[in-house]
Design an enzyme around this catalytic site. Structure first.
Site, PDB file in Angstrom:
ATOM      1  N   TYR A   1      11.236 -18.055  92.706  1.00 41.87           N
ATOM      2  CA  TYR A   1      11.168 -18.481  94.114  1.00 41.87           C
ATOM      3  C   TYR A   1       9.765 -18.537  94.701  1.00 41.87           C
ATOM      4  O   TYR A   1       9.568 -18.213  95.871  1.00 41.87           O
ATOM      5  CB  TYR A   1      12.050 -17.576  95.000  1.00 41.87           C
ATOM      6  CG  TYR A   1      13.306 -17.088  94.340  1.00 41.87           C
ATOM      7  CD1 TYR A   1      14.241 -17.995  93.836  1.00 41.87           C
ATOM      8  CD2 TYR A   1      13.567 -15.728  94.203  1.00 41.87           C
ATOM      9  CE1 TYR A   1      15.402 -17.556  93.210  1.00 41.87           C
ATOM     10  CE2 TYR A   1      14.726 -15.281  93.585  1.00 41.87           C
ATOM     11  CZ  TYR A   1      15.641 -16.194  93.077  1.00 41.87           C
ATOM     12  OH  TYR A   1      16.775 -15.747  92.459  1.00 41.87           O
ATOM     13  N   HIS A   2       8.786 -19.027  93.931  1.00 40.97           N
ATOM     14  CA  HIS A   2       7.409 -19.069  94.441  1.00 40.97           C
ATOM     15  C   HIS A   2       6.749 -20.434  94.240  1.00 40.97           C
ATOM     16  O   HIS A   2       5.665 -20.527  93.654  1.00 40.97           O
ATOM     17  CB  HIS A   2       6.575 -17.984  93.752  1.00 40.97           C
ATOM     18  CG  HIS A   2       7.104 -16.599  93.933  1.00 40.97           C
ATOM     19  ND1 HIS A   2       6.959 -15.601  92.984  1.00 40.97           N
ATOM     20  CD2 HIS A   2       7.788 -16.032  94.965  1.00 40.97           C
ATOM     21  CE1 HIS A   2       7.526 -14.496  93.412  1.00 40.97           C
ATOM     22  NE2 HIS A   2       8.042 -14.734  94.615  1.00 40.97           N
TER      23      HIS A   2
END
Length: 529
Positions: free
Chosen positions: A464-465
């Protein structure tokens, strides 16, 4: 037609910080435009209810089929509503390594070295440990130690220590190497999102207009200058004008999407979508980078970890009651309670693997229920070489963009991840974590590169980056310059993770908030000039 000095598009981590700082002194009118809602809900504010955050707070994007993942479609959750992804994340407060920011400066992001950004991290941070050389003590973003971590998480750290791996009680000095419990962005037992830190305290200000449920269709460009936005609220379109300019903070997926919808991007692609070209910028939507992550889990007979059982459910029900009455107990969990940063080779300038340890069994980003008790461990590649793109799938602003992270398309990434997974298993096999005698739910011959690679490609996905799709730099191809101004358009700044030239070695929420802080300063300086 409404007029403001500044319009900020997106109320996420960076947008909340930028809008709040621009509005706080009352000298200018600021409008914050956010597609989602307020996120003022128990399921958002209660840390332990993270798996049950409502769909309306999460875009839940998918990727295009990933060649490096055997053709699988990846999952890309992104926060929707005030706070953005800081309203749905694991609340881990990590800045990255000093090397990351010094590398940015060396690549042409002048003024973004570690020495340059540290004061802005400190300005944003209100660490409950107090201020020191590395930390701020009175900033709006509350940062605290976990008070009720699971015993399994503590044992993970002790097992890493048993292998002579360094232990740390602070991942946010210049060097983040080591293992320990993470600090979290919480306050008084509740999630402390960027919106709670920067936006909600100013909600009653006359100079601050917060518009939720407002989908931005395009940025208005007149004579080479951003002068406003067109938004859609329900079936109604509205035009908002900006005397001073527009700050775009819609994230690594949303910012390039809105730029392209506004006619700023790769000309051939825009024409394919039937969009008039205002500015041909090939770099918009390119350079997508994300932390590719492998997670495995172990089932235990012990009920120490969280789990789906009669006893586990009863424990959670009691914990929910405790949290609702006292804001204490295990419902303050961030789930990714412990972790560490490790070098797969001693000659590296900074760790290239990050671990997130979760005292529960995870499957498919927590979307699939797993019976019983156990724990999980993530290993992710901190500085991936694979690159991807964001493109328009439709000229409709409400449609999801086409996201292609290009996961594991560079063989260097799977070699790094392979080393990280092997060390992860060594930690799990060391005491005291090994005392649980956990059953590996995905056993593999760790000495067999081909078998391990096949398992990784069958299970790996994002942690999730996403970053990089509006790259900052000093070269002609950079989307924004080092003051975050969009090259080729006056009065338009981009402020979010999309401007990162390279992915930082850690979670991206704290760096995004730092970027929002700096954006506000750049905009104030430009308006005063």
């Amino acid at each position: 037609m409404d007029q403001f000095d500044i319009i900020v598009i997106g109320g996420g981590s960076a947008g909340s910080a930028a809008a709040g700082r621009l509005a706080e002194d009352g000298s200018r009118t600021v409008c914050l435009v956010e597609a989602g809602g307020s996120n003022d809900r128990v399921r958002v504010k209660t840390p332990g209810l993270m798996p049950f955050i409502p769909k309306s707070s999460n875009y839940r994007y998918d990727t295009v089929p990933q060649i490096g993942l055997g053709g699988r479609i990846g999952y890309q959750p992104r926060g929707r509503g005030l706070g953005g992804s800081s309203a749905i994340n694991a609340m881990v407060y990590i800045r990255g390594h000093a090397f990351d920011y010094d590398q940015w400066a060396a690549l042409g992001a002048t003024g973004w070295s570690y020495a340059d950004v540290l004061p802005w991290f400190k300005r944003s941070e209100g660490n409950e440990r107090g201020a020191d050389e590395w930390h701020g003590g009175d900033g709006p973003l509350n940062v605290m130690d976990q008070r009720w971590p699971n015993v399994t998480s503590k044992r993970f750290v002790e097992s890493a220590t048993a292998l002579q791996l360094p232990r740390t009680d602070d991942f946010n000095r210049a060097d983040n190497e080591g293992f320990g419990l993470y600090q979290v962005t919480q306050k008084g037992g509740e999630r402390w999102s960027a919106a709670r830190a920067y936006v909600e305290p100013l909600r009653a200000r006359a100079n601050f207009d917060i518009r939720t449920g407002a989908l931005v269709e395009k940025i208005l460009i007149e004579h080479g200058r951003a002068v406003g936005v067109i938004i859609r609220r329900g079936r109604r379109r509205e035009t908002l004008r900006a005397r001073g300019g527009v700050v775009l903070s819609a994230g690594a997926f949303g910012s390039p999407q809105i730029l392209m919808l506004s006619g700023i991007g790769p000309a051939a692609h825009l024409r394919e979508q039937g969009i008039d070209v205002a500015l041909d910028r090939a770099g918009v939507g390119d350079n997508l980078q994300d932390h590719i992550d492998y997670v495995s889990s172990w089932e235990t007979r012990s009920a120490d970890p969280f789990g789906d059982s009669l006893g586990g459910t009863w424990r959670m029900l009691k914990a929910i009651f405790e949290h609702r009455t006292r804001r204490s107990g295990i419902m303050t969990t961030c789930f990714a309670e412990a972790g560490g940063f490790w070098k797969s080779r001693p000659d590296l300038p900074a760790p290239d693997i990050q671990y997130h340890f979760v005292p529960a069994m995870l499957e498919d980003h927590g979307r699939t229920k797993v019976k019983g008790h156990g724990f999980s461990c993530h290993a992710c590649v901190l500085r991936p070489e694979s690159r991807g793109t964001v493109r328009l799938a439709s000229p409709d602003a409400a449609a999801a963009p086409a996201i292609d992270p290009g996961f594991l398309t560079d063989d260097r990434d799977i070699a790094t991840l392979r080393a990280g997974v092997r060390m992860m298993h060594r930690i799990v096999d060391a005491p005291p974590l090994s005392d649980y005698a956990g059953r590996d739910r995905y056993p593999v011959d760790l000495s067999d590169d081909a078998a391990l690679d096949a398992l990784i490609r069958s299970r790996a996905d994002t942690v999730y980056h996403p970053v990089g799709t509006c790259r900052m730099g000093s070269d002609a191809d950079a989307v924004v310059d080092p003051t975050l101004k969009l090259n080729g358009v006056e009065g338009l700044w981009v402020a979010d993770a999309s401007i990162m030239p390279r992915l930082v070695s850690g979670n991206t929420n704290a760096p995004s908030i730092m970027i929002g802080e700096r954006a506000a300063a750049f905009v104030r300086a430009a308006l005063a000039a």
